[in-house]
Design a protein around this motif. Structure first.
Motif, PDB file in Angstrom:
ATOM      1  N   VAL A 102       8.958  66.761  42.325  1.00  0.00           N
ATOM      2  CA  VAL A 102      10.468  66.671  42.354  1.00  0.00           C
ATOM      3  C   VAL A 102      11.212  65.275  42.459  1.00  0.00           C
ATOM      4  O   VAL A 102      10.909  64.468  43.479  1.00  0.00           O
ATOM      5  CB  VAL A 102      11.174  67.722  43.522  1.00  0.00           C
ATOM      6  N   PRO A 103      12.147  64.838  41.429  1.00  0.00           N
ATOM      7  CA  PRO A 103      12.861  63.764  41.628  1.00  0.00           C
ATOM      8  C   PRO A 103      13.533  63.775  43.184  1.00  0.00           C
ATOM      9  O   PRO A 103      14.414  64.860  43.178  1.00  0.00           O
ATOM     10  CB  PRO A 103      13.869  63.845  40.445  1.00  0.00           C
ATOM     11  N   TYR A 104      13.593  62.579  43.766  1.00  0.00           N
ATOM     12  CA  TYR A 104      13.940  62.884  45.120  1.00  0.00           C
ATOM     13  C   TYR A 104      15.606  63.082  45.165  1.00  0.00           C
ATOM     14  O   TYR A 104      16.054  63.996  46.017  1.00  0.00           O
ATOM     15  CB  TYR A 104      13.926  61.349  45.733  1.00  0.00           C
ATOM     16  N   TYR A 105      16.243  62.691  44.061  1.00  0.00           N
ATOM     17  CA  TYR A 105      17.693  62.583  44.016  1.00  0.00           C
ATOM     18  C   TYR A 105      18.357  64.103  43.993  1.00  0.00           C
ATOM     19  O   TYR A 105      19.432  64.667  44.240  1.00  0.00           O
ATOM     20  CB  TYR A 105      18.568  61.906  43.255  1.00  0.00           C
ATOM     21  N   ILE A 106      17.363  65.310  43.560  1.00  0.00           N
ATOM     22  CA  ILE A 106      17.822  66.424  43.300  1.00  0.00           C
ATOM     23  C   ILE A 106      17.149  67.633  44.225  1.00  0.00           C
ATOM     24  O   ILE A 106      17.215  68.688  44.040  1.00  0.00           O
ATOM     25  CB  ILE A 106      17.873  67.104  41.835  1.00  0.00           C
ATOM     26  N   THR A 107      16.259  67.100  45.233  1.00  0.00           N
ATOM     27  CA  THR A 107      15.301  67.903  45.776  1.00  0.00           C
ATOM     28  C   THR A 107      16.280  69.031  46.698  1.00  0.00           C
ATOM     29  O   THR A 107      15.875  70.204  46.516  1.00  0.00           O
ATOM     30  CB  THR A 107      14.636  67.184  46.900  1.00  0.00           C
ATOM     31  N   SER A 108      17.310  68.846  47.249  1.00  0.00           N
ATOM     32  CA  SER A 108      17.968  69.699  48.072  1.00  0.00           C
ATOM     33  C   SER A 108      18.637  70.642  47.158  1.00  0.00           C
ATOM     34  O   SER A 108      18.572  72.090  47.367  1.00  0.00           O
ATOM     35  CB  SER A 108      19.143  69.076  48.787  1.00  0.00           C
ATOM     36  N   LYS A 109      19.041  70.196  45.772  1.00  0.00           N
ATOM     37  CA  LYS A 109      19.636  71.205  45.133  1.00  0.00           C
ATOM     38  C   LYS A 109      18.648  72.362  44.429  1.00  0.00           C
ATOM     39  O   LYS A 109      18.946  73.266  44.187  1.00  0.00           O
ATOM     40  CB  LYS A 109      20.389  70.528  43.723  1.00  0.00           C
ATOM     41  N   ILE A 110      17.665  71.775  44.097  1.00  0.00           N
ATOM     42  CA  ILE A 110      16.364  72.599  43.809  1.00  0.00           C
ATOM     43  C   ILE A 110      15.805  73.798  44.717  1.00  0.00           C
ATOM     44  O   ILE A 110      15.731  74.631  44.376  1.00  0.00           O
ATOM     45  CB  ILE A 110      15.226  71.784  43.392  1.00  0.00           C
ATOM     46  N   VAL A 111      15.776  73.121  45.830  1.00  0.00           N
ATOM     47  CA  VAL A 111      15.468  74.009  47.191  1.00  0.00           C
ATOM     48  C   VAL A 111      16.499  75.182  47.024  1.00  0.00           C
ATOM     49  O   VAL A 111      16.271  76.346  47.167  1.00  0.00           O
ATOM     50  CB  VAL A 111      15.256  73.186  48.320  1.00  0.00           C
ATOM     51  N   GLN A 112      17.814  74.914  46.943  1.00  0.00           N
ATOM     52  CA  GLN A 112      18.772  75.729  47.036  1.00  0.00           C
ATOM     53  C   GLN A 112      18.960  76.691  45.810  1.00  0.00           C
ATOM     54  O   GLN A 112      18.970  77.764  46.105  1.00  0.00           O
ATOM     55  CB  GLN A 112      20.098  75.103  47.229  1.00  0.00           C
ATOM     56  N   LEU A 113      18.640  76.145  44.700  1.00  0.00           N
ATOM     57  CA  LEU A 113      18.303  77.182  43.582  1.00  0.00           C
ATOM     58  C   LEU A 113      17.570  78.200  43.577  1.00  0.00           C
ATOM     59  O   LEU A 113      17.646  79.346  43.423  1.00  0.00           O
ATOM     60  CB  LEU A 113      18.165  76.306  42.464  1.00  0.00           C
ATOM     61  N   LEU A 114      16.248  77.521  44.127  1.00  0.00           N
ATOM     62  CA  LEU A 114      15.138  78.540  44.128  1.00  0.00           C
ATOM     63  C   LEU A 114      15.268  79.708  45.333  1.00  0.00           C
ATOM     64  O   LEU A 114      14.916  80.692  45.225  1.00  0.00           O
ATOM     65  CB  LEU A 114      13.865  77.796  44.398  1.00  0.00           C
ATOM     66  N   MET A 115      15.802  79.258  46.370  1.00  0.00           N
ATOM     67  CA  MET A 115      15.802  80.096  47.719  1.00  0.00           C
ATOM     68  C   MET A 115      16.880  81.010  47.595  1.00  0.00           C
ATOM     69  O   MET A 115      16.968  82.153  48.220  1.00  0.00           O
ATOM     70  CB  MET A 115      15.949  79.166  48.654  1.00  0.00           C
ATOM     71  N   THR A 116      18.162  80.582  47.019  1.00  0.00           N
ATOM     72  CA  THR A 116      19.104  81.582  46.846  1.00  0.00           C
ATOM     73  C   THR A 116      19.158  82.571  45.527  1.00  0.00           C
ATOM     74  O   THR A 116      20.173  83.320  45.413  1.00  0.00           O
ATOM     75  CB  THR A 116      20.487  80.988  46.881  1.00  0.00           C
ATOM     76  N   ALA A 117      18.179  82.222  44.546  1.00  0.00           N
ATOM     77  CA  ALA A 117      17.994  83.029  43.180  1.00  0.00           C
ATOM     78  C   ALA A 117      17.878  84.636  43.413  1.00  0.00           C
ATOM     79  O   ALA A 117      17.155  84.983  44.768  1.00  0.00           O
ATOM     80  CB  ALA A 117      17.185  82.510  42.473  1.00  0.00           C
ATOM     81  N   GLU A 118      18.408  85.360  42.714  1.00  0.00           N
ATOM     82  CA  GLU A 118      18.170  86.780  42.699  1.00  0.00           C
ATOM     83  C   GLU A 118      16.756  86.941  42.558  1.00  0.00           C
ATOM     84  O   GLU A 118      16.098  87.764  43.278  1.00  0.00           O
ATOM     85  CB  GLU A 118      18.812  87.442  41.742  1.00  0.00           C
TER      86      GLU A 118
END
Length: 257
Positions: A102-118
């Motif tokens: 994962v590119p460092y600058y979007i790590t948090s956003k990717i984690v949020q996307l995956l963990m909050t997805a339906e």
């Protein structure tokens, strides 16, 4: 071979042992569909295709997305040129797995996307900045909003540290594999999630202050009221937000809402 684009945070990893370790952490078998985020040159893609039923690779870089399919003729690889943050995870089969450098600058956003997805993945194995990996896996005493947000949805463990010198070009810091194994159910019900994060954000709103002060300012209530709530939740008001476990936050949320 195309050169990495600095603007996209691209760093190529070629070490076969590390690539195998990343795939091992996802426990991939021949029935699995794997979502790979940012496949780049396809070095990790090759390892994933060898183990899985199908790989869906989402690549933002148009040039790389166009060239990748030609590297794996006859393989069950679907390449989608897209920003992962706008990708529709609902189209993936249940219990898909995610593997990504994962590119460092979007790590948090990717984690949020995956963990909050339906439609959450069964597991997400991410190679991220070492500091971020360790923050995701933090324990009470060193917690953060990122750690609370991830661990509410997943059991988080750490894999191998990957030295910067193994990348081309080398990033400024080392990386580490982090494994997020999604919980069958979130620790908080869907109806309570908003209240839960409101309390957590209030607690971390003044991170260096003690809970009595940070919660008072963050929730807009008096310190005396906060003291009563903390007492009912069996939490020491002299602690700081970083000291609380997720179970502590849940008990506190139940008193506040």
């Amino acid at each position: 071979m195309p050169g990495p684009k600095k603007s996209l945070g691209q760093h190529w990893l070629h070490d076969r042992d590390i690539l195998a370790h990343i795939a091992d952490c996802a426990d991939i078998n021949e029935n699995d569909t794997v979502l790979e985020i940012g496949p780049g040159l396809g070095t990790l893609t090759s390892e994933l295709l060898r183990r899985s039923k199908k790989v869906i690779a989402v690549e933002f870089d148009e040039d790389l997305a166009r060239k990748l399919p030609g590297q794996f003729p006859g393989k069950n690889l679907e390449v989608i040129q897209s920003d992962i943050l706008s990708f529709d995870l609902s189209q993936l089969p249940a219990n898909y797995k995610v593997v990504a450098n994962v590119p460092y600058y979007i790590t948090s956003k990717i984690v949020q996307l995956l963990m909050t997805a339906e439609n959450k993945p069964a597991v997400a194995v991410l190679l991220v900045q070492k500091e971020v990996a360790q923050r995701l896996a933090s324990q009470p005493g060193d917690m953060s909003i990122l750690a609370v947000s991830a661990q509410m949805y997943a059991a988080v463990t750490l894999g191998d540290i990957v030295p910067a010198k193994l990348f081309t070009p080398p990033p400024k810091v080392d990386s580490q594999v982090v494994v997020l194994k999604t919980r069958p159910e979130s620790l908080v019900s869907k109806d309570d999630e908003k209240d839960f994060f409101r309390v957590v954000k209030a607690g971390f709103s003044a991170k260096r202050k003690k809970l009595r002060s940070s919660l008072s300012g963050g929730l807009g209530i008096s310190k005396d009221e906060v003291g009563t709530l903390l007492q009912k939740a069996n939490i020491d008001g002299e602690l700081r937000a970083e000291n609380l476990s997720i179970e502590d936050w849940i008990r506190l949320m139940e008193r506040v809402k």
